[in-house]
Structure formats: structure tokens, C-alpha cells
Design a protein around this motif. Structure first.
Motif, PDB file in Angstrom:
ATOM      1  N   LEU A   1       0.848  -1.185   0.000  1.00 58.29           N
ATOM      2  CA  LEU A   1       0.000   0.000   0.000  1.00 58.29           C
ATOM      3  C   LEU A   1       0.887   1.240   0.000  1.00 58.29           C
ATOM      4  O   LEU A   1       1.946   1.246   0.637  1.00 58.29           O
ATOM      5  N   LYS A   2       0.434   2.263  -0.683  1.00 61.14           N
ATOM      6  CA  LYS A   2       1.195   3.510  -0.697  1.00 61.14           C
ATOM      7  C   LYS A   2       0.652   4.459   0.361  1.00 61.14           C
ATOM      8  O   LYS A   2      -0.550   4.725   0.405  1.00 61.14           O
ATOM      9  N   PRO A   3       1.518   4.992   1.213  1.00 57.00           N
ATOM     10  CA  PRO A   3       1.055   5.946   2.234  1.00 57.00           C
ATOM     11  C   PRO A   3       0.528   7.228   1.599  1.00 57.00           C
ATOM     12  O   PRO A   3       0.975   7.628   0.515  1.00 57.00           O
ATOM     13  N   ASN A   4      -0.410   7.871   2.290  1.00 61.53           N
ATOM     14  CA  ASN A   4      -0.859   9.195   1.845  1.00 61.53           C
ATOM     15  C   ASN A   4       0.165  10.265   2.215  1.00 61.53           C
ATOM     16  O   ASN A   4       0.334  11.253   1.499  1.00 61.53           O
ATOM     17  N   SER A   5       0.830  10.035   3.341  1.00 58.83           N
ATOM     18  CA  SER A   5       1.876  10.969   3.771  1.00 58.83           C
ATOM     19  C   SER A   5       2.784  10.266   4.766  1.00 58.83           C
ATOM     20  O   SER A   5       2.482   9.177   5.258  1.00 58.83           O
TER      21      SER A   5
END
Length: 326
Positions: free
Chosen positions: A54-58
Motif C-alpha cells: 500500500l502507498k502511504p498518503n503521507s
């Protein structure tokens, strides 16, 4: 030396739901680090971000010095991952599952047999390499998944709820393998769990997570010491519960019982019982319990990680039986 560094990591779903909310922590080399919390707390989402699923939002996160966003290939080379749900191909043999994983991780052909033999030995499945996986018990499949996660000799092994759904005896066997990996190979292990005894038994440090936020982080011993003492559990007559809560300042009501936090519970319990007697509080039963990680969670959130502990369940059952007889 820190193998994992996490700074302000955040994951948002559906535009506004923060599954992981600005978490910060680090994990040392050779450490067993645990995420302890109830289902839906953000444990698996955190692991998925660290493992590049998963890619972090920040926020930022590095594994072995590699950024989980910009160095995904290098991150994957240095980690092993055992998912919460079984991902083995149950129509293949144990050896075939391991061979497939070894190829995916580019383990040299001349080293595959040696690696497969070694990881099967580590998880006590030597001799079962030709068995079809669907003939394995749940515990054997879990051990095979751990072996698969080790096939490329990762520097960090991620275990997401490694003993979920296993019986107590099999769970203990899996614990033994995890401790063996730490002691024999100085492997860094990151595990998530909602079993308090698992976190207490295995982890050098624990981050307690709830609603996506880390609410405490320390060694199991220090977390329990933060409770300030033992818990005296008073099983009193229903009509006397409110009176007992007023009598003992700082006490709490739980499942029809009165809980008091005290130091040296073994010495204080006689004084507590004498005070109840003088105030005409009918005590059916009194017990002393040492602090647990569940008590830490209860203190910080106002609820338990699990609906109730086994000990309190049993006490409640006995209390109802006694009142029924009366």
C-alpha cells in the motif's frame, strides 16, 4: 542500529477515514517488535505500507535504509512476509511451494535445495516436503508459510497475526519457532497480534495501537509497571456495587464487578475486605490479578482489547452459578 524507521506515516481510505494516523516508531536490529491492538486498529494497514503493498498518503518509512515509496524493489529484497490469511497453493507439495517462492526471489538455482532443506528443518517439517499442502493441519500450514518467508534469508520478517485461529498448543509451537529465529539468526521480527499473551511472551518492545494511533510504546514489563500495582477484583452483591465504587476512590466497574488498582495487592486485600465488612458490603469473592497488557489498554482507552479476559469470564460464570443457587 535501527532497521525500520517510520515518521508520521498516514493512510487514508475513502477520502476521510484515517486507518493509520501519523504514526512514529523505529525497530532495532535483532528485535522482536510487536503491534498490539484490536481488529481494525490499523495493524495490517501499517504492515502493508511497510511491505510496499500500500502507498502511504503521507509520511516516511525506510526498511534497511530503503524508502518504501522510492526503493520498493530493494525493500522487497530484504523482507519476508507471512500474511494474516493463508496464501499457500494447497494443490502443490510443500517443496513446490518453497521452490516457487525461491524462484520469485531469485534464489540461485544451486542454492535452492540447501535453502529449502534448511527452512523446513527450522520449522520442523523435514520429511514432509513431498506432502500435498491441503493434507496439512492449520498449524503445519502456518509453519510452512514461515518457512516460505525465510527462503531468501530476509533481514526483516513481518508476521501479520501469525497464530490467528490456531489452538493454544500449536500457537505455542509457533512461538518457539519465532524465538528460535531471533536467538539463532539475530533476525529482526515485526509481528502484529491482538493476543496479549503472545505480545508479552515474544516481544522486546510493543506499540499499542488503537484507531490508527500509537497510544503507548515500551517494553512489556514497563508497560505493565505503568499500571502502578495489582488489581483487586471484588465480586459483590448487585445491590452493593454502587456503594463499593463510592467507598474505593479510583475503582472501576466491569462486568458487574469492582476493580481496584493497588500496590502490593497481597498485603492490601485484607484491609479492603475489612473495609467492605464495616460498610456492610456483601463480598461474594475477592481475587488479586497482576497487571496485564489488557489492563494497560483498558486504562488508556476505557475498553479491553478483547471483550473480556478468560479469567474474568470464568469468574463471571461462577458468580452467576452461585447467585442462581442462592
Amino acid at each position: 542500529m535501527n532497521v525500520i524507521e517510520v515518521k508520521n506515516l498516514t493512510k487514508i481510505f475513502n477520502g476521510d477515514f484515517k486507518a493509520v494516523d501519523n504514526v512514529n516508531f523505529s525497530v532495532k536490529k535483532g528485535e522482536v517488535f510487536g503491534f498490539l491492538g484490536p481488529n481494525g486498529a490499523g495493524k495490517t494497514t501499517t504492515i502493508n505500507m511497510l511491505c510496499t503493498l500500500l502507498k502511504p498518503n503521507s509520511g516516511e518509512a525506510t526498511i534497511c535504509g530503503n524508502d518504501v515509496n522510492s526503493d520498493q524493489r530493494e525493500v522487497r529484497k530484504c523482507i519476508g512476509l507471512v500474511f494474516q490469511d493463508t496464501t499457500l497453493d494447497d494443490r502443490l507439495t510443500a517443496k513446490e511451494n518453497l521452490e516457487l517462492h525461491a524462484r520469485l526471489y531469485a534464489v540461485p538455482k544451486d542454492k535452492r535445495k540447501e535453502r529449502i532443506d534448511k527452512v523446513l528443518e527450522i520449522v520442523d517439517l523435514k520429511g514432509r516436503e513431498k506432502s500435498i499442502v491441503k493434507t496439512f493441519s492449520g498449524g503445519m500450514q502456518r509453519r510452512l508459510e514461515i518457512a516460505r518467508g525465510l527462503i531468501h534469508y530476509p533481514k526483516v520478517l513481518f508476521l501479520d497475526e501469525p497464530t490467528l485461529g490456531l489452538d493454544p498448543q500449536t500457537r505455542k509451537h509457533v512461538w518457539d519457532y519465532i524465538i528460535k529465529l531471533k536467538n539463532d539468526y539475530n533476525m529482526t521480527i515485526f509481528l502484529t497480534t491482538h493476543y496479549m499473551e503472545e505480545a508479552d511472551e515474544l516481544c522486546d518492545r510493543i506499540a499499542i495501537i488503537d484507531h490508527g494511533k500509537i497510544i503507548a510504546l515500551d517494553t512489556p514489563k514497563k508497560l505493565k509497571e505503568s499500571m502502578g500495582g495489582d488489581t483487586i477484583i471484588l465480586d459483590v452483591d448487585d445491590k452493593d456495587i454502587d456503594k463499593a465504587l463510592k467507598l474505593f476512590k479510583g475503582s472501576k466497574r466491569f462486568d458487574g464487578q469492582v476493580l481496584l488498582s493497588v500496590k502490593n495487592g497481597g498485603k492490601k486485600i485484607e484491609d479492603v475486605l475489612e473495609k467492605c465488612k464495616k460498610n456492610n458490603i456483601d463480598v461474594i469473592e475477592a481475587n488479586i490479578r497482576k497487571p496485564t497488557l489488557n489492563d494497560v489498554f483498558l486504562k488508556m482507552t476505557g475498553r479491553e482489547i478483547r471483550e473480556e479476559t478468560v479469567g474474568l469470564k470464568e469468574q463471571l460464570r461462577r458468580r452467576r452459578m452461585r447467585r442462581h443457587r442462592r
